[in-house]
Design an enzyme around this catalytic site. Structure first.
Site, PDB file in Angstrom:
ATOM      1  N   LYS A 154     -10.220  23.946 -34.915  1.00 15.71           N
ATOM      2  CA  LYS A 154     -10.102  22.630 -34.304  1.00 15.71           C
ATOM      3  C   LYS A 154      -9.308  22.737 -33.010  1.00 15.71           C
ATOM      4  O   LYS A 154      -8.291  23.444 -32.949  1.00 15.71           O
ATOM      5  CB  LYS A 154      -9.394  21.707 -35.299  1.00 15.71           C
ATOM      6  CG  LYS A 154      -9.277  20.247 -34.905  1.00 15.71           C
ATOM      7  CD  LYS A 154      -8.602  19.487 -36.053  1.00 15.71           C
ATOM      8  CE  LYS A 154      -8.516  17.991 -35.818  1.00 15.71           C
ATOM      9  NZ  LYS A 154      -7.920  17.296 -36.984  1.00 15.71           N
TER      10      LYS A 154
ATOM     11  N   SER B 277     -10.530  13.560 -38.496  1.00 18.14           N
ATOM     12  CA  SER B 277     -10.658  13.947 -37.111  1.00 18.14           C
ATOM     13  C   SER B 277     -11.190  15.364 -36.907  1.00 18.14           C
ATOM     14  O   SER B 277     -11.521  15.755 -35.779  1.00 18.14           O
ATOM     15  CB  SER B 277      -9.298  13.820 -36.419  1.00 18.14           C
ATOM     16  OG  SER B 277      -8.355  14.700 -37.021  1.00 18.14           O
TER      17      SER B 277
ATOM     18  N   SER C 107      -8.185  13.931 -42.672  1.00 15.20           N
ATOM     19  CA  SER C 107      -9.031  14.500 -41.621  1.00 15.20           C
ATOM     20  C   SER C 107      -9.726  15.802 -41.959  1.00 15.20           C
ATOM     21  O   SER C 107     -10.540  16.292 -41.185  1.00 15.20           O
ATOM     22  CB  SER C 107      -8.215  14.683 -40.337  1.00 15.20           C
ATOM     23  OG  SER C 107      -7.871  13.436 -39.785  1.00 15.20           O
TER      24      SER C 107
END
Length: 398
Positions: A36, A113, A137
């Site tokens: 990420k 996310s 997330s």
């Protein structure tokens, strides 16, 4: 290292791919992974999902220790993946770089996310991928994309070199399509200890009632098979005050930390935000300190309650998300309603610092829904071992 597969789901950040070779031998040799874009890689600017963040920050001076650990274990880094702006959202939408396609349900959001990491794993572009989980997330994208995902116990995995959101909630999690890979990554990243038998299995009534009937019904068969591994489940109420109270207290405590972590940058930069993100930061700024204080007190009480229940090895079981991924054309009001309903459940592990694994066990209206197993802090290795046994019983990808 050449790119093996085309990014057909838009999982990776635009521009040159960040690739690093792993050690020639190690427990993860032969596997590749993505990270990420809030984890630092030396010489690369961490974008954190927002062009203004990328514009106002210098290239990272060092690579995050969690990435170094994976490289030293033999895994190869294939690239950095998209995130919701500043990790403050659950749908996976990013208006600046494009929302990744959900490989399991292309007409629905991938979840956030950690949207790009989930999409990359779901599409088979990498064997596993790192994300972060503050309020859901990793768990929610895992459920939405039909893959395995873990939120470790708070503090179990090193977050040095990662952008913060809510530091006392933030965790570094990961995704995989195979339960054994999820466990093997844990063998590298988790601290020693925490093995051993788990049980009994506890069905958290509030979380099952919170799920829409189609989701709860779809998960019943999987629950029955999990009982073959962990024994007959007990039913109980963990949050008699209601999941709405868990959500409200989580939201207030997280908002206080989000503004403390990122508010000075937001005020100085006045960044452009996509839908919903700016509003969440405005609400965080406006959070009443007395309300946040009450939320912290509630958190301490709930943590004590949950950890006492699980101290002997009990495992909670409930729907990871009350609904499958929302359709891409759903209204903003509907998105917010799903967010609130979802975070009432994800707040259980978030408030108490528990470890949670989401397993891809069913579908509703053609879209995946996950089932979560949750254990006491520090029992991550035992939980991953149980998840692997459960996956075999359910005939998932082990």
């Amino acid at each position: 290292m050449p790119r093996v597969l085309e990014d057909r789901v838009g999982a990776f950040v635009p521009g040159a791919w960040v690739e690093l070779a792993g050690a020639t031998a190690g427990p993860l040799a032969g596997l590749d992974f993505a990270v990420k874009d809030l984890f630092d890689v030396a010489g690369v600017t961490t974008g954190y999902g927002n062009p203004d963040w990328q514009r106002t920050h210098a290239p990272a001076a060092a690579t995050a220790p969690i990435i170094m650990a994976l490289l030293q274990a033999g895994a190869a880094l294939r690239g950095k993946t998209k995130t919701v702006e500043l990790a403050y959202g659950l749908t996976g939408e990013n208006v600046w770089y494009g929302t990744p396609i959900n490989p399991a349900a292309p007409d629905r959001f991938p979840g956030g996310s950690s949207c790009g990491s989930a999409a990359a794993v779901g599409a088979g572009l990498v064997d596993f991928a790192l994300g972060t989980d503050t309020g859901g997330s990793v768990r929610i994208p895992a459920s939405y994309c039909g893959i395995f995902g873990i939120r470790p116990s708070w503090g179990a995995v090193n977050l040095t070199g990662a952008c913060p959101l809510g530091p006392s909630f933030d965790t570094a999690g990961w995704f995989a399509t195979h339960a054994s890979v999820l466990r093997r990554v844990g063998d590298v990243l988790l601290p020693p200890g925490g093995e051993g038998a788990l049980g009994p299995l506890i069905k958290v009534q509030e979380a099952w009632v919170n799920a829409v009937p189609q989701t709860a019904t779809a998960l019943v068969s999987a629950l029955a098979k999990i009982e073959r591994v962990l024994g007959p489940c007990l039913s109980m109420h963990l949050a008699p005050e209601g999941l709405t109270q868990l959500y409200e207290n989580f939201r207030a405590a997280q908002a206080e930390e989000a503004w403390a972590s990122l508010g000075s940058w937001v005020e100085a930069t006045r960044p452009a935000f996509g839908p919903g993100v700016g509003e969440r930061f405005a609400a965080a700024k406006a959070t009443d300190p007395s309300l946040a204080g009450k939320a912290r007190a509630f958190r301490a009480q709930f943590r004590q309650r949950a950890q006492a229940l699980l101290a002997g090895g009990a495992v909670l079981v409930y729907p990871t998300s009350p609904v499958p991924a929302p359709l891409l054309d759903v209204s903003a009001d509907s998105q917010q309603a799903v967010r609130e309903r979802t975070m009432g459940v994800t707040a259980i592990a978030g408030l108490a610092g528990l470890c949670e694994v989401s397993l891809p066990v069913a579908r509703v209206d053609g879209a995946p829904v996950g089932l979560s197993l949750v254990a006491a802090p520090g029992r991550d290795r035992a939980l991953l071992a149980v998840a692997e046994r459960v996956a075999s019983e359910l005939r998932l990808q082990v």
